[in-house]
Design a protein around this motif. Sequence first.
Motif: not given
Length: 216
Positions: A11-30
């Motif tokens: 499900g990598q592509h599903f996770f990627t969609r969720l992670r980058y689904s909005t325009a936000y600044r990622e401040t947490v190291g994932i």
Amino acid sequence: HPVTAHYPRSGQHFFTRLRYSTAYRETVGITEAPVDADGTLAVTGSYTLQARRLSHPVESYGYRLVEPDGRRMLPDRLAALGVRGPDVGRIQRAGVLGDVRLEDVSEVRRGQRFAFIMDTRLCPGVHALAEDCDLLVIESTFLDEDEQLAVEHGHLTAGQAAAVARDAGVRHLVLTHFSQRYSDPDEFERQARAAGFEGELTVAHDLLRVPVPKRR
């Protein structure tokens, strides 16, 4: 602090969609840590995280968090052997104080066990994850009269989930993931009790907080 995300590798592509689904600044190291087999995912001083594959049309895994066993100090044994004040901390850290061993003044305090089981029909992974849990959060999508639908769609009924918890010795059972076809959430509790589960039981709702039971 860094956050590790576990999810099925397929499900990598599903996770990627969720992670980058909005325009936000990622401040947490994932840290992305996809899962593709049963086994231990992480071992720390505070817990061991395990995964087991479940049975669902889309690949799914359940997770089990196990706290290491500790020791409970016994005041009567401490007093009888003359261990008091700062010496209590010393024997906890060193395991021995003079002729007195930690085992002489304490007993094993079993670590807590928690499991999260979602999107699955009955399978070996369900039983393995639930075994001897203090708190089990498990899907209960259908009521028992719709068991055939549950099998076809890869889900559990209220009675099946409760029977798993009963046989596994679960202390607190949390049912969730209900089909919207049902209007009375209390029916899930009635069917779970009818299946013979006698421990603490919660029918979940949005934003509910459920504490882990106190250690025995």
